[in-house]
Design an enzyme around this catalytic site. Structure first.
Site, short mmCIF file in Angstrom:
data_model
loop_
_atom_site.label_atom_id
_atom_site.label_comp_id
_atom_site.label_asym_id
_atom_site.label_seq_id
_atom_site.Cartn_x
_atom_site.Cartn_y
_atom_site.Cartn_z
N ILE A 96 41.72 19.71 24.82
CA ILE A 96 41.09 20.66 23.91
C ILE A 96 40.18 21.48 24.81
O ILE A 96 39.20 20.96 25.33
CB ILE A 96 40.26 20.01 22.79
CG1 ILE A 96 41.14 19.22 21.82
CG2 ILE A 96 39.47 21.08 22.02
CD1 ILE A 96 40.38 18.53 20.68
N TYR A 97 40.54 22.73 25.04
CA TYR A 97 39.76 23.60 25.91
C TYR A 97 39.40 24.87 25.15
O TYR A 97 40.28 25.49 24.54
CB TYR A 97 40.52 23.95 27.19
CG TYR A 97 40.47 22.84 28.21
CD1 TYR A 97 39.33 22.63 28.96
CD2 TYR A 97 41.56 22.00 28.41
CE1 TYR A 97 39.27 21.61 29.89
CE2 TYR A 97 41.51 20.98 29.33
CZ TYR A 97 40.36 20.79 30.08
OH TYR A 97 40.30 19.78 31.00
N ASN A 135 31.68 15.00 32.16
CA ASN A 135 31.70 16.08 31.18
C ASN A 135 30.92 15.64 29.94
O ASN A 135 31.49 15.23 28.93
CB ASN A 135 33.15 16.45 30.83
CG ASN A 135 33.24 17.70 29.99
OD1 ASN A 135 32.27 18.14 29.38
ND2 ASN A 135 34.44 18.26 29.93
N TYR A 142 33.38 13.81 21.46
CA TYR A 142 34.29 12.74 21.05
C TYR A 142 33.54 11.55 20.47
O TYR A 142 34.01 10.94 19.50
CB TYR A 142 35.20 12.34 22.21
CG TYR A 142 36.17 13.44 22.55
CD1 TYR A 142 37.07 13.91 21.60
CD2 TYR A 142 36.16 14.06 23.80
CE1 TYR A 142 37.94 14.96 21.89
CE2 TYR A 142 37.04 15.09 24.09
CZ TYR A 142 37.92 15.54 23.13
OH TYR A 142 38.78 16.57 23.41
N LYS A 144 30.77 11.75 18.78
CA LYS A 144 30.39 12.22 17.44
C LYS A 144 31.56 12.07 16.46
O LYS A 144 31.36 11.81 15.27
CB LYS A 144 29.95 13.68 17.52
CG LYS A 144 29.56 14.32 16.20
CD LYS A 144 29.28 15.80 16.35
CE LYS A 144 30.60 16.54 16.33
NZ LYS A 144 30.56 17.95 16.22
#
Length: 180
Positions: A96-97, A135, A142, A144
């Site tokens: 997911i970017y 990161n 993630y 959360k």
């Protein structure tokens, strides 16, 4: 902000996929990696040949997030043999970017939700991913969303070996959800 639209990537979108892939990866990691390693990774991982092969893999899917008709992010998911670590009854969120200008604007959440919706559609019982251990923004995202660490694996960026934390989230059985 305008509405976020999610669209499946097709083979006719290869240049758009290459652009968003290279741009988002560069924005995310250029500051903390050498120019040579970044150049090598961007050329090899986002070559037309590699992206075509990934798009043609029946066990992988890509989705764009669009705002105002412009591609601002993308998602790649894998199942079965396409997963980087083979797991039964699982879906891997490989990428997911999101362009930096759209961080904090619910774009990643929309792509994440698309992955979860697909996981329920294909009735897997877990979703997993690997995220670079340094990161912190992605790790918070993630966590959360209910992911917990379960291991590590190596990720090569050029000649630099980096460590990804493996994280997973169990999904309740679809029948249990209907009963509640």
């Amino acid at each position: 902000m305008e509405q976020i639209t999610i669209e499946k990537v097709t083979s006719t979108d290869i240049i758009k996929l290459q652009e968003i892939g290279r741009n988002t990866f560069f924005e995310a990691f250029a500051e903390v990696n050498t120019e040579e390693n970044m150049k090598d990774y961007l050329e090899n991982s986002f070559s037309e040949e590699k992206l075509k092969a990934e798009l043609n893999n029946k066990n992988s899917q890509f989705y764009f997030a669009l705002v105002g008709g412009n591609v601002v992010a993308y998602l790649k998911i894998n199942v079965g043999e396409a997963q980087n670590e083979k797991m039964d009854n699982a879906l891997e969120i490989e990428r997911i970017y999101v362009l930096k200008a759209f961080h904090g604007k619910k774009v990643a959440q929309a792509l994440y939700q698309k992955a979860i919706d697909i996981a329920y559609q294909i009735q897997v019982n877990k979703v997993w991913l690997g995220v670079w251990e340094e990161n912190s923004r992605a790790l918070r995202f993630y966590e959360k969303n209910g992911f917990t660490p379960f291991g590590k694996h190596s990720f090569w960026l050029g000649n630099d070996e980096q460590t990804d934390l493996l994280m997973k989230k169990a999904l309740p059985n679809i029948n249990e959800l209907k009963a509640s």
